[in-house]
Design a protein around this motif. Structure first.
Motif, PDB file in Angstrom:
ATOM      1  N   ASP A 148       0.802  -1.224   0.000  1.00 47.14           N
ATOM      2  CA  ASP A 148       0.000   0.000   0.000  1.00 47.14           C
ATOM      3  C   ASP A 148       0.838   1.279   0.000  1.00 47.14           C
ATOM      4  OD1 ASP A 148       1.048  -0.105   2.558  1.00 47.14           O
ATOM      5  OD2 ASP A 148      -0.882  -0.420   3.567  1.00 47.14           O
ATOM      6  N   GLY A 149       2.161   1.127  -0.045  1.00 48.56           N
ATOM      7  CA  GLY A 149       3.028   2.308  -0.089  1.00 48.56           C
ATOM      8  C   GLY A 149       3.433   2.844   1.267  1.00 48.56           C
ATOM      9  N   TYR A 150       2.969   2.205   2.341  1.00 48.23           N
ATOM     10  CA  TYR A 150       3.275   2.717   3.677  1.00 48.23           C
ATOM     11  C   TYR A 150       4.455   1.996   4.348  1.00 48.23           C
ATOM     12  CZ  TYR A 150      -0.919   5.546   3.374  1.00 48.23           C
ATOM     13  OH  TYR A 150      -1.853   6.475   2.982  1.00 48.23           O
ATOM     14  N   THR A 151       4.960   0.943   3.717  1.00 49.12           N
ATOM     15  CA  THR A 151       6.178   0.275   4.197  1.00 49.12           C
ATOM     16  C   THR A 151       7.107   0.083   3.007  1.00 49.12           C
ATOM     17  OG1 THR A 151       4.946  -0.903   5.924  1.00 49.12           O
ATOM     18  CG2 THR A 151       7.152  -1.715   5.391  1.00 49.12           C
ATOM     19  N   LEU A 152       8.262   0.738   3.062  1.00 44.71           N
ATOM     20  CA  LEU A 152       9.211   0.724   1.955  1.00 44.71           C
ATOM     21  C   LEU A 152      10.536   0.135   2.409  1.00 44.71           C
ATOM     22  CD1 LEU A 152       8.595   4.375   0.665  1.00 44.71           C
ATOM     23  CD2 LEU A 152       7.323   2.288   0.067  1.00 44.71           C
ATOM     24  N   LEU A 153      11.369  -0.229   1.444  1.00 47.19           N
ATOM     25  CA  LEU A 153      12.683  -0.785   1.732  1.00 47.19           C
ATOM     26  C   LEU A 153      13.760   0.121   1.158  1.00 47.19           C
ATOM     27  CD1 LEU A 153      14.406  -3.230   2.760  1.00 47.19           C
ATOM     28  CD2 LEU A 153      14.282  -4.109   0.404  1.00 47.19           C
ATOM     29  N   ALA A 154      14.710   0.509   2.003  1.00 47.47           N
ATOM     30  CA  ALA A 154      15.922   1.177   1.533  1.00 47.47           C
ATOM     31  C   ALA A 154      16.946   0.084   1.249  1.00 47.47           C
ATOM     32  CB  ALA A 154      16.445   2.146   2.590  1.00 47.47           C
ATOM     33  N   ALA A 155      17.572   0.130   0.106  1.00 46.33           N
ATOM     34  CA  ALA A 155      18.449  -0.972  -0.285  1.00 46.33           C
ATOM     35  C   ALA A 155      19.645  -0.476  -1.080  1.00 46.33           C
ATOM     36  CB  ALA A 155      17.668  -1.986  -1.125  1.00 46.33           C
ATOM     37  N   THR A 156      20.674  -1.298  -1.065  1.00 49.23           N
ATOM     38  CA  THR A 156      21.791  -1.132  -1.986  1.00 49.23           C
ATOM     39  C   THR A 156      21.701  -2.273  -2.992  1.00 49.23           C
ATOM     40  OG1 THR A 156      23.333  -2.541  -0.755  1.00 49.23           O
ATOM     41  CG2 THR A 156      23.192  -0.223  -0.088  1.00 49.23           C
ATOM     42  N   ASN A 157      22.690  -2.364  -3.891  1.00 48.04           N
ATOM     43  CA  ASN A 157      22.628  -3.472  -4.840  1.00 48.04           C
ATOM     44  C   ASN A 157      22.980  -4.811  -4.212  1.00 48.04           C
ATOM     45  OD1 ASN A 157      24.957  -1.884  -4.762  1.00 48.04           O
ATOM     46  ND2 ASN A 157      25.618  -2.445  -6.795  1.00 48.04           N
ATOM     47  N   THR A 158      23.100  -4.860  -2.894  1.00 49.42           N
ATOM     48  CA  THR A 158      23.126  -6.147  -2.194  1.00 49.42           C
ATOM     49  C   THR A 158      21.854  -6.936  -2.507  1.00 49.42           C
ATOM     50  OG1 THR A 158      24.597  -5.481  -0.391  1.00 49.42           O
ATOM     51  CG2 THR A 158      23.026  -7.230   0.098  1.00 49.42           C
ATOM     52  N   ILE A 159      20.753  -6.225  -2.763  1.00 46.35           N
ATOM     53  CA  ILE A 159      19.490  -6.908  -3.022  1.00 46.35           C
ATOM     54  C   ILE A 159      19.536  -7.684  -4.342  1.00 46.35           C
ATOM     55  CG2 ILE A 159      18.248  -5.080  -4.295  1.00 46.35           C
ATOM     56  CD1 ILE A 159      15.829  -5.772  -2.441  1.00 46.35           C
ATOM     57  N   THR A 160      20.412  -7.280  -5.269  1.00 44.17           N
ATOM     58  CA  THR A 160      20.578  -8.054  -6.499  1.00 44.17           C
ATOM     59  C   THR A 160      21.735  -9.037  -6.383  1.00 44.17           C
ATOM     60  OG1 THR A 160      21.994  -6.321  -7.459  1.00 44.17           O
ATOM     61  CG2 THR A 160      19.648  -6.227  -7.978  1.00 44.17           C
ATOM     62  N   ALA A 161      22.596  -8.831  -5.392  1.00 46.66           N
ATOM     63  CA  ALA A 161      23.751  -9.718  -5.218  1.00 46.66           C
ATOM     64  C   ALA A 161      23.380 -11.010  -4.495  1.00 46.66           C
ATOM     65  CB  ALA A 161      24.850  -9.002  -4.441  1.00 46.66           C
ATOM     66  N   LEU A 162      22.525 -10.925  -3.492  1.00 46.09           N
ATOM     67  CA  LEU A 162      22.227 -12.106  -2.677  1.00 46.09           C
ATOM     68  C   LEU A 162      21.629 -13.264  -3.482  1.00 46.09           C
ATOM     69  CD1 LEU A 162      20.977 -10.513   0.659  1.00 46.09           C
ATOM     70  CD2 LEU A 162      23.175 -11.613   0.200  1.00 46.09           C
ATOM     71  N   PRO A 163      20.747 -13.019  -4.453  1.00 44.38           N
ATOM     72  CA  PRO A 163      20.262 -14.156  -5.250  1.00 44.38           C
ATOM     73  C   PRO A 163      21.376 -14.877  -6.013  1.00 44.38           C
ATOM     74  CG  PRO A 163      18.794 -12.288  -5.507  1.00 44.38           C
ATOM     75  CD  PRO A 163      20.008 -11.783  -4.776  1.00 44.38           C
ATOM     76  N   ALA A 164      22.510 -14.200  -6.232  1.00 49.34           N
ATOM     77  CA  ALA A 164      23.618 -14.825  -6.948  1.00 49.34           C
ATOM     78  C   ALA A 164      24.473 -15.700  -6.048  1.00 49.34           C
ATOM     79  CB  ALA A 164      24.490 -13.747  -7.592  1.00 49.34           C
ATOM     80  N   VAL A 165      24.348 -15.529  -4.716  1.00 49.32           N
ATOM     81  CA  VAL A 165      25.231 -16.265  -3.802  1.00 49.32           C
ATOM     82  C   VAL A 165      24.472 -17.085  -2.757  1.00 49.32           C
ATOM     83  CG1 VAL A 165      27.076 -14.566  -4.096  1.00 49.32           C
ATOM     84  CG2 VAL A 165      25.439 -14.293  -2.220  1.00 49.32           C
ATOM     85  N   LYS A 166      23.155 -16.920  -2.696  1.00 48.21           N
ATOM     86  CA  LYS A 166      22.353 -17.661  -1.722  1.00 48.21           C
ATOM     87  C   LYS A 166      21.459 -18.677  -2.433  1.00 48.21           C
ATOM     88  CE  LYS A 166      23.215 -15.277   2.188  1.00 48.21           C
ATOM     89  NZ  LYS A 166      23.682 -15.873   3.458  1.00 48.21           N
ATOM     90  N   LEU A 167      21.432 -19.891  -1.903  1.00 49.59           N
ATOM     91  CA  LEU A 167      20.535 -20.894  -2.462  1.00 49.59           C
ATOM     92  C   LEU A 167      19.083 -20.473  -2.292  1.00 49.59           C
ATOM     93  CD1 LEU A 167      22.323 -24.135  -1.186  1.00 49.59           C
ATOM     94  CD2 LEU A 167      22.182 -23.336  -3.557  1.00 49.59           C
ATOM     95  N   ALA A 178      37.095  -7.691   5.979  1.00 50.46           N
ATOM     96  CA  ALA A 178      35.794  -7.741   6.636  1.00 50.46           C
ATOM     97  C   ALA A 178      34.712  -7.233   5.691  1.00 50.46           C
ATOM     98  CB  ALA A 178      35.812  -6.897   7.910  1.00 50.46           C
ATOM     99  N   SER A 179      33.468  -7.616   5.969  1.00 52.66           N
ATOM    100  CA  SER A 179      32.334  -7.094   5.208  1.00 52.66           C
ATOM    101  C   SER A 179      31.075  -7.210   6.058  1.00 52.66           C
ATOM    102  CB  SER A 179      32.143  -7.855   3.898  1.00 52.66           C
ATOM    103  OG  SER A 179      31.432  -9.064   4.106  1.00 52.66           O
ATOM    104  N   ALA A 180      29.986  -6.681   5.528  1.00 51.06           N
ATOM    105  CA  ALA A 180      28.698  -6.746   6.220  1.00 51.06           C
ATOM    106  C   ALA A 180      28.050  -8.118   6.097  1.00 51.06           C
ATOM    107  CB  ALA A 180      27.759  -5.679   5.667  1.00 51.06           C
ATOM    108  N   GLY A 181      28.738  -9.074   5.485  1.00 52.17           N
ATOM    109  CA  GLY A 181      28.211 -10.428   5.389  1.00 52.17           C
ATOM    110  C   GLY A 181      28.456 -11.036   4.022  1.00 52.17           C
ATOM    111  N   PHE A 182      28.466 -12.352   3.974  1.00 59.61           N
ATOM    112  CA  PHE A 182      28.676 -13.087   2.732  1.00 59.61           C
ATOM    113  C   PHE A 182      27.637 -12.690   1.694  1.00 59.61           C
ATOM    114  CE2 PHE A 182      27.514 -16.788   0.101  1.00 59.61           C
ATOM    115  CZ  PHE A 182      28.736 -17.021  -0.536  1.00 59.61           C
ATOM    116  N   GLY A 183      28.098 -12.322   0.516  1.00 62.24           N
ATOM    117  CA  GLY A 183      27.187 -12.003  -0.571  1.00 62.24           C
ATOM    118  C   GLY A 183      26.721 -10.570  -0.628  1.00 62.24           C
ATOM    119  N   THR A 184      27.036  -9.769   0.394  1.00 63.82           N
ATOM    120  CA  THR A 184      26.636  -8.370   0.360  1.00 63.82           C
ATOM    121  C   THR A 184      27.489  -7.618  -0.647  1.00 63.82           C
ATOM    122  OG1 THR A 184      28.138  -7.805   2.170  1.00 63.82           O
ATOM    123  CG2 THR A 184      25.885  -8.428   2.767  1.00 63.82           C
ATOM    124  N   THR A 185      27.073  -6.413  -0.984  1.00 64.58           N
ATOM    125  CA  THR A 185      27.802  -5.627  -1.980  1.00 64.58           C
ATOM    126  C   THR A 185      29.239  -5.355  -1.579  1.00 64.58           C
ATOM    127  OG1 THR A 185      25.703  -4.611  -2.604  1.00 64.58           O
ATOM    128  CG2 THR A 185      27.684  -3.575  -3.422  1.00 64.58           C
TER     129      THR A 185
END
Length: 326
Positions: free
Chosen positions: A89-108, A159-166
């Motif tokens: 409904d537009g009242y809950t949004l997500l702020a994201a980096t391109n981690t959101i496109t990276a995780l499908p490439a590294v997570k089953l 170090a990084s913010a986690g496996f598969g993150t940008t």
């Protein structure tokens, strides 16, 4: 006489129709209550800071509060999955980096299908990375770092913010290009790395310019290079990685807003207009320049096309780096 009777008969129907249509139109007004933007990482990071600035300016345009909420964990998956399941409904949004496109490439199973579960609102901007080490490290340049990494492959870490993150993929791409292997140490967010990076418990970190510029200027961290195409105007003394022995090496991450799939197009467009208005203000432009961020104005349609391309690019990068899905 018949005409008079007909008018009397229609009067209650018209009144009823009016009663039902007025509330329906009022309900269609967006927004009529506060909007929540979920940042899927810890407070204090560049995504968090920039999102809060944009939210403040968006609220002025929308006439409703735009509240930022941090939901860190799982390498951004906790917050991402939360918004995926929210009402469209537009009242809950997500702020994201391109981690959101990276995780499908590294997570089953990343727990979301980007193109089915989300729709793009627009990009806020993009930023290059600083290649960072603690100020007590011996490296003074990218060449020094690479030489030390090749001589001490078992003692250096990144170090990084986690496996598969940008930041993880950006650092791995740099190390792959440099021919250096290092042990990866995952954290819940890049900001959690700073004490260990300053003390030398971890060797290297890729982080956004705006996140760490204060620590670089203060002498706690050393930026060996920046991954932009050319030196940043705000940091002319920090050379690019490309000019230090890795020709053409560049890496950026973008900051963006998304909504759950199914959010009405008119609502998405209203949010997109507010976002573009926010990022075009003088205050935001000045902050972007100081943080090394390049503003990017995209329509929802353009951003959705960019997300599709980025999914393919990230999959190709993971294959090139030999990253196996976990």
């Amino acid at each position: 006489m018949k005409f008079a009777v007909m008018r009397l008969a229609l009067a209650p129907m018209l009144a009823t129709s009016f009663i039902f249509t007025v509330p329906a139109r009022a309900a269609d007004v967006f927004p009529n209550r506060p909007i929540r933007v979920v940042v899927p990482s810890a407070p204090g990071g560049l995504l968090d800071v920039v999102t809060r600035l944009a939210a403040q300016k968006m609220s002025e345009k929308l006439g409703q509060p735009v509240v930022v909420e941090n939901r860190a964990g799982g390498g951004t998956l906790v917050g991402t999955r939360f918004v995926r399941s929210a009402p469209a409904d537009g009242y809950t949004l997500l702020a994201a980096t391109n981690t959101i496109t990276a995780l499908p490439a590294v997570k089953l199973d990343p727990g979301y299908d980007l193109l089915k579960d989300f729709t793009g609102i627009g990009q806020i901007g993009r930023s290059p990375w600083f290649v960072l080490v603690g100020a007590n490290q011996s490296d003074k340049s990218i060449a020094d770092f690479i030489a030390r990494g090749k001589s001490n492959p078992a003692t250096m870490t990144f170090a990084s913010a986690g496996f598969g993150t940008t930041p993880y993929l950006a650092a791995q791409s740099f190390l792959h290009r440099a021919g250096v292997k290092m042990l990866h140490i995952p954290y819940k967010g890049n900001s959690a790395v700073y004490p260990d990076l300053i003390s030398g418990r971890v060797t290297m970190l890729f982080d956004g310019v705006g996140n760490t510029a204060t620590m670089v200027k203060g002498g706690q961290l050393r930026a060996l290079g920046v991954t932009s195409h050319k030196r940043l105007a705000a940091y002319p003394d920090i050379p690019t990685v490309a000019e230090q022995g890795l020709p053409d090496f560049t890496s950026y991450f973008y900051l963006a807003l998304l909504a759950p799939a199914g959010t009405p197009k008119a609502v998405v467009q209203r949010l997109a207009d507010a976002l573009q208005s926010a990022t075009s203000t003088k205050e935001m432009r000045q902050r972007f320049e100081a943080d090394g961020i390049e503003p990017i104005a995209t329509t929802p349609e353009e951003f959705n096309k960019a997300l599709r391309r980025d999914l393919d690019d990230m999959a190709q990068l993971a294959t090139t780096l030999g990253v196996k899905k976990e």
